[in-house]
Motif scaffolding. Structure first.
Motif, PDB file in Angstrom:
ATOM      1  N   PHE A  69      28.252 117.669 120.485  1.00  0.00           N
ATOM      2  CA  PHE A  69      29.567 117.142 119.602  1.00  0.00           C
ATOM      3  C   PHE A  69      30.710 118.009 120.391  1.00  0.00           C
ATOM      4  CE2 PHE A  69      27.106 114.481 117.158  1.00  0.00           C
ATOM      5  CZ  PHE A  69      27.820 113.409 118.112  1.00  0.00           C
ATOM      6  N   ARG A  70      30.306 119.365 120.986  1.00  0.00           N
ATOM      7  CA  ARG A  70      31.180 120.602 121.481  1.00  0.00           C
ATOM      8  C   ARG A  70      32.654 120.661 121.767  1.00  0.00           C
ATOM      9  NH1 ARG A  70      28.093 125.059 124.647  1.00  0.00           N
ATOM     10  NH2 ARG A  70      27.061 124.725 122.618  1.00  0.00           N
ATOM     11  N   GLY A  71      33.420 120.575 121.450  1.00  0.00           N
ATOM     12  CA  GLY A  71      35.026 120.021 122.327  1.00  0.00           C
ATOM     13  C   GLY A  71      35.454 119.574 121.051  1.00  0.00           C
ATOM     14  N   MET A  72      34.610 118.593 120.670  1.00  0.00           N
ATOM     15  CA  MET A  72      34.881 116.636 119.822  1.00  0.00           C
ATOM     16  C   MET A  72      35.992 117.862 118.869  1.00  0.00           C
ATOM     17  SD  MET A  72      32.619 114.464 118.804  1.00  0.00           S
ATOM     18  CE  MET A  72      33.343 111.974 119.377  1.00  0.00           C
ATOM     19  N   GLY A  73      37.409 116.977 119.409  1.00  0.00           N
ATOM     20  CA  GLY A  73      38.565 117.030 118.512  1.00  0.00           C
ATOM     21  C   GLY A  73      38.025 116.673 117.461  1.00  0.00           C
ATOM     22  N   LEU A  74      39.130 116.404 116.119  1.00  0.00           N
ATOM     23  CA  LEU A  74      38.382 115.594 114.523  1.00  0.00           C
ATOM     24  C   LEU A  74      38.819 114.645 115.013  1.00  0.00           C
ATOM     25  CD1 LEU A  74      37.922 115.933 111.770  1.00  0.00           C
ATOM     26  CD2 LEU A  74      40.044 116.924 111.460  1.00  0.00           C
ATOM     27  N   LYS A  75      39.922 114.170 115.343  1.00  0.00           N
ATOM     28  CA  LYS A  75      40.392 112.363 115.543  1.00  0.00           C
ATOM     29  C   LYS A  75      39.520 111.970 116.456  1.00  0.00           C
ATOM     30  CE  LYS A  75      43.218 109.160 115.139  1.00  0.00           C
ATOM     31  NZ  LYS A  75      43.178 108.131 116.181  1.00  0.00           N
ATOM     32  N   GLN A  76      39.211 112.519 117.531  1.00  0.00           N
ATOM     33  CA  GLN A  76      37.857 111.826 118.170  1.00  0.00           C
ATOM     34  C   GLN A  76      36.427 111.575 117.169  1.00  0.00           C
ATOM     35  OE1 GLN A  76      38.154 115.250 121.527  1.00  0.00           O
ATOM     36  NE2 GLN A  76      37.899 113.404 122.404  1.00  0.00           N
ATOM     37  N   GLN A  77      35.878 112.950 116.786  1.00  0.00           N
ATOM     38  CA  GLN A  77      35.215 112.235 115.663  1.00  0.00           C
ATOM     39  C   GLN A  77      35.314 111.022 114.516  1.00  0.00           C
ATOM     40  OE1 GLN A  77      33.971 116.725 113.683  1.00  0.00           O
ATOM     41  NE2 GLN A  77      34.311 117.050 115.980  1.00  0.00           N
ATOM     42  N   ILE A  78      36.604 111.075 113.717  1.00  0.00           N
ATOM     43  CA  ILE A  78      37.051 109.921 113.045  1.00  0.00           C
ATOM     44  C   ILE A  78      36.421 108.948 113.569  1.00  0.00           C
ATOM     45  CG2 ILE A  78      38.784 108.742 111.092  1.00  0.00           C
ATOM     46  CD1 ILE A  78      39.737 111.759 110.579  1.00  0.00           C
ATOM     47  N   ASP A  79      37.257 109.017 115.104  1.00  0.00           N
ATOM     48  CA  ASP A  79      37.344 107.502 115.525  1.00  0.00           C
ATOM     49  C   ASP A  79      35.311 107.152 115.833  1.00  0.00           C
ATOM     50  OD1 ASP A  79      39.535 107.818 115.927  1.00  0.00           O
ATOM     51  OD2 ASP A  79      39.899 108.004 118.474  1.00  0.00           O
ATOM     52  N   ALA A  80      34.684 107.849 115.926  1.00  0.00           N
ATOM     53  CA  ALA A  80      33.349 108.350 116.478  1.00  0.00           C
ATOM     54  C   ALA A  80      32.382 107.186 115.013  1.00  0.00           C
ATOM     55  CB  ALA A  80      32.267 109.778 116.901  1.00  0.00           C
ATOM     56  N   ILE A  81      32.949 108.062 114.050  1.00  0.00           N
ATOM     57  CA  ILE A  81      32.013 107.506 112.678  1.00  0.00           C
ATOM     58  C   ILE A  81      33.138 105.877 112.662  1.00  0.00           C
ATOM     59  CG2 ILE A  81      32.819 107.231 109.953  1.00  0.00           C
ATOM     60  CD1 ILE A  81      32.796 110.202 110.911  1.00  0.00           C
ATOM     61  N   ARG A  82      33.971 105.400 112.550  1.00  0.00           N
ATOM     62  CA  ARG A  82      34.937 104.064 112.576  1.00  0.00           C
ATOM     63  C   ARG A  82      33.782 102.948 113.944  1.00  0.00           C
ATOM     64  NH1 ARG A  82      39.466 104.166 109.481  1.00  0.00           N
ATOM     65  NH2 ARG A  82      40.314 105.796 109.256  1.00  0.00           N
ATOM     66  N   ALA A  83      33.375 103.816 115.303  1.00  0.00           N
ATOM     67  CA  ALA A  83      32.918 103.041 115.728  1.00  0.00           C
ATOM     68  C   ALA A  83      31.441 102.513 115.862  1.00  0.00           C
ATOM     69  CB  ALA A  83      32.962 103.978 117.306  1.00  0.00           C
ATOM     70  N   ILE A  84      30.819 103.807 115.287  1.00  0.00           N
ATOM     71  CA  ILE A  84      29.490 103.455 115.053  1.00  0.00           C
ATOM     72  C   ILE A  84      29.329 102.545 113.591  1.00  0.00           C
ATOM     73  CG2 ILE A  84      27.085 104.441 113.264  1.00  0.00           C
ATOM     74  CD1 ILE A  84      28.291 107.224 114.813  1.00  0.00           C
ATOM     75  N   HIS A  85      30.094 102.495 113.248  1.00  0.00           N
ATOM     76  CA  HIS A  85      30.240 101.022 111.819  1.00  0.00           C
ATOM     77  C   HIS A  85      30.485  99.632 112.551  1.00  0.00           C
ATOM     78  CE1 HIS A  85      29.519 102.993 107.631  1.00  0.00           C
ATOM     79  NE2 HIS A  85      29.821 103.796 108.124  1.00  0.00           N
ATOM     80  N   LYS A  86      31.291  99.932 113.123  1.00  0.00           N
ATOM     81  CA  LYS A  86      31.561  98.685 114.238  1.00  0.00           C
ATOM     82  C   LYS A  86      30.566  98.170 115.040  1.00  0.00           C
ATOM     83  CE  LYS A  86      35.206  96.095 117.113  1.00  0.00           C
ATOM     84  NZ  LYS A  86      36.234  97.145 118.536  1.00  0.00           N
ATOM     85  N   GLU A  87      29.814  99.497 115.973  1.00  0.00           N
ATOM     86  CA  GLU A  87      28.698  98.717 116.855  1.00  0.00           C
ATOM     87  C   GLU A  87      27.764  98.109 116.050  1.00  0.00           C
ATOM     88  OE1 GLU A  87      28.375  98.923 120.177  1.00  0.00           O
ATOM     89  OE2 GLU A  87      30.687  98.965 120.136  1.00  0.00           O
TER      90      GLU A  87
END
Length: 212
Positions: A69-87
């Motif tokens: 996750f190096r270089g991953m911005g906070l908004k991208q991390q939040i989007d990723a958490i939401r995406a994991i729930h969606k998947e």
């Protein structure tokens, strides 16, 4: 080593320095900088808590997550958490969802402060963060009020976000039984967030940014 010299006898140089250097010349400005320091510190703690939650949601070890996750911005991390729930076709808990949404709002303010700074003009009750020097499109001009109280409201919100996000981390879930977990969620949901992003529709106050 790069050395830059200014000819301070030049009217342009003095004007340039005055426009880029903002020094705390009063107790009022000192109060702004103290509150800003508290805000930056609280933001970094909330940011780490989101990173921790994402790492655990991906079920990878800490060392691997630092690389992945190096270089991953906070908004991208939040989007990723939401995406994991969606998947996984699981609903994100409203207590966590609300916290992440509020953090996105505060993230936008934090970015604007760092990129544009704030300006306290004589006669204004609060300072303003303005992006008018970065865009020529009037529709894209933003003006966000900032004061020590507003910054501390966001600090309190970041503390609440920390507690909410932390509640869903593996370590906390392992320590709490279901009843205690639900009680904690209920208690946290009763504490409202304080900061509200002001509407940008009322920017017509003779556009103060055109004066400078």
């Amino acid at each position: 080593m790069l050395s830059i010299r200014f000819n301070t006898s030049s009217r342009f140089s003095l004007s340039f320095l005055e426009s880029v250097m903002v020094l705390p010349e009063s107790e009022e400005l000192s109060g702004y900088y103290m509150a800003l320091g508290e805000f930056v510190s609280a933001f970094s703690e909330a940011e780490f808590m989101v990173q921790l939650l994402l790492w655990q949601r991906c079920k990878i070890d800490y060392t691997t997550s630092l690389v992945f996750f190096r270089g991953m911005g906070l908004k991208q991390q939040i989007d990723a958490i939401r995406a994991i729930h969606k998947e996984h076709q699981t609903d994100i808990d409203p207590v966590l969802d609300e916290a992440l949404s509020q953090l996105v709002v505060i993230l936008g303010v934090r970015n604007d402060i760092l990129h544009f700074g704030f300006h306290l003009q004589e006669g204004d009750e609060v300072a303003y963060v303005r992006n008018h020097k970065r865009t020529q499109d009037p529709k894209k001009i933003k003006e966000i009020p900032i004061s020590p109280k507003i910054l501390r409201d966001m600090v309190l919100d970041l503390s609440k976000i920390n507690y909410r996000v932390g509640l869903f981390t593996d370590l906390t879930l392992a320590e709490l039984d279901t009843k205690t977990f639900e009680e904690q969620k209920k208690n946290l949901s009763r504490i409202p967030f304080l900061y509200k992003l002001p509407s940008q529709e009322k920017k017509s106050r003779k556009n103060r940014h055109t004066k400078k």
